[in-house]
Design an enzyme around this catalytic site. Sequence first.
Site, PDB file in Angstrom:
ATOM      1  N   SER A  16       0.833  -1.204   0.000  1.00  0.00           N
ATOM      2  CA  SER A  16       0.000   0.000   0.000  1.00  0.00           C
ATOM      3  C   SER A  16       0.867   1.253   0.000  1.00  0.00           C
ATOM      4  O   SER A  16       1.607   1.506  -0.931  1.00  0.00           O
ATOM      5  CB  SER A  16      -0.958  -0.035   1.191  1.00  0.00           C
ATOM      6  OG  SER A  16      -1.891   1.009   1.149  1.00  0.00           O
ATOM      7  N   ASP A  45      -1.138   0.992  -4.189  1.00  0.00           N
ATOM      8  CA  ASP A  45      -1.996  -0.017  -4.822  1.00  0.00           C
ATOM      9  C   ASP A  45      -3.330   0.550  -5.275  1.00  0.00           C
ATOM     10  O   ASP A  45      -4.220  -0.201  -5.670  1.00  0.00           O
ATOM     11  CB  ASP A  45      -2.200  -1.215  -3.896  1.00  0.00           C
ATOM     12  CG  ASP A  45      -3.012  -0.890  -2.662  1.00  0.00           C
ATOM     13  OD1 ASP A  45      -2.833   0.208  -2.104  1.00  0.00           O
ATOM     14  OD2 ASP A  45      -3.831  -1.732  -2.235  1.00  0.00           O
ATOM     15  N   ASP A  68      -2.549   6.031  -3.685  1.00  0.00           N
ATOM     16  CA  ASP A  68      -1.401   5.399  -3.046  1.00  0.00           C
ATOM     17  C   ASP A  68      -0.862   4.268  -3.929  1.00  0.00           C
ATOM     18  O   ASP A  68      -1.293   4.099  -5.069  1.00  0.00           O
ATOM     19  CB  ASP A  68      -1.786   4.890  -1.657  1.00  0.00           C
ATOM     20  CG  ASP A  68      -2.789   3.745  -1.712  1.00  0.00           C
ATOM     21  OD1 ASP A  68      -3.509   3.641  -2.711  1.00  0.00           O
ATOM     22  OD2 ASP A  68      -2.850   2.963  -0.744  1.00  0.00           O
ATOM     23  N   ASP A  73      -5.939   2.104  -3.821  1.00  0.00           N
ATOM     24  CA  ASP A  73      -7.225   2.008  -3.127  1.00  0.00           C
ATOM     25  C   ASP A  73      -7.489   3.194  -2.213  1.00  0.00           C
ATOM     26  O   ASP A  73      -8.531   3.259  -1.558  1.00  0.00           O
ATOM     27  CB  ASP A  73      -7.339   0.687  -2.353  1.00  0.00           C
ATOM     28  CG  ASP A  73      -6.379   0.577  -1.173  1.00  0.00           C
ATOM     29  OD1 ASP A  73      -5.457   1.417  -1.061  1.00  0.00           O
ATOM     30  OD2 ASP A  73      -6.543  -0.359  -0.363  1.00  0.00           O
TER      31      ASP A  73
END
Length: 475
Positions: free
Chosen positions: A101, A241, A239, A243
């Site tokens: 993340s 990834d 960010d 999400d």
Amino acid sequence: MAAKFGTSGLRGLVGELTDGTAAAHARAFARHLIETGQAARGAQIYLGRDRRASSPEIARQCAAALVAEGLKPVECGVLPTPALALHAMGRGAAALMITGSHIPDDRNGVKFYRPDGEIDKHDEAAIAGLAPGLVSDAPTPAAILRDDSAAALAGFVARYRGFVPEGLFAGLRIGLYEHSSAASAALAAILGEAGAEVIGLGPSSVFIPVDTEAVSEETRRLAGDWVAELSLDGLVSADGDGDRPMVVDETGRVIRGDALGLIVARHLDADAVVTPITSNSGIEAGCTADAIRTRVGSPYVISGMTEALQKGRQRVIGFEANGGVLTANPVAVGSARLAALPTRDSVLPILCAFAAARAAGETLSAHVAELALPVAASDRIEHFPTATGQALVADLSGDEDRRLRFFEPLGRPVNADLTDGLRVTLDSGAIVHLRPSGNAPELRIYSEAPSEELALDLIARTAARVCEVAPDYPG
């Protein structure tokens, strides 16, 4: 096996994952799916990753581990986590996302998805219990069933086709801070199809850990400079990834994630919103929906969304202070029909922010100002040992006298909320919240105050106070 589950998936230093630990958890997940009847031997399982240097190797090891347990991994390449979840759920299959993340590149992680969405805390406990018995040397490479990378990304872009009314985004200039986010290609395509002019900015060949909940001063400066120099109507990013969204208004100011969540709730006419205790205290007054507060972490938000559905609510959304939005029901807007997606998504809040402001004939900054939310801020003390943070919060939570002494330079505590960490209301009405991160060695600090200056000052003074009284803090 030092890597462990945090607020969203397995996390740890790269070496704590590539030593076979990530593979062991992948095997444990596969075994758990089969034992609980959520997957049969020979079933397909979808595998995606972010752009971290270590993600391809961890993905390779996890693919081999899945094969060893009788599942067939399908390659989905680099793509946003919500795109992977959507693709897998649409096929009734489980998925693994290799991502850390927003945390630094020396760390990474794995997110696990059942065929119906994110795993919950019960699943985490089962996987964590099975994994130690499955640790072994790094497994050999595994054959991938096929490559679904293009189809998974295309399906995510198609999800939002028609969401924005034709012509609403005409003339809108939106900057896209690409850096190393797995969502950059999807955001460019979705916003472009919606009619906006998208200006790509700042692509990076090395991983940049953009934290949308505690945006760094460097990122704020970059975004503000681009907005001013290019006369942008706003700037967006996500960010690592993809999400968690970042939205910057036309003045160069970063819009808080919980404000984005509130905009989504209002734009979609939600009848229930589920959000952690760290989100702005003005959420309840800002919409007509029932508000449910939870601990921090998407599993808790999803649990709260399930409770809302059981109570008969029909338009349920969840969001976190980082801006990621989850939907519990199908959503119909314009000509788009969005399937429920109970995992964080950065695209929905980005589209709703611009669409709501445009529909009202307002700039982003004016639309956010109309929400009339209390002024909130957040930051973190980096490289702060998790055990030290947990011990400090436990002491202040359980010892009223010590709590009074700790906060004395800031004000007198009149209320303490222990839902997740320690959230204290001072006699001035200001709020301070201390919470050790579940993802990295950091201590998160949140505040609310009458002005941004006071909110930021309260965080700075609290951080200084923490460093004074935390004997094990090396900083």
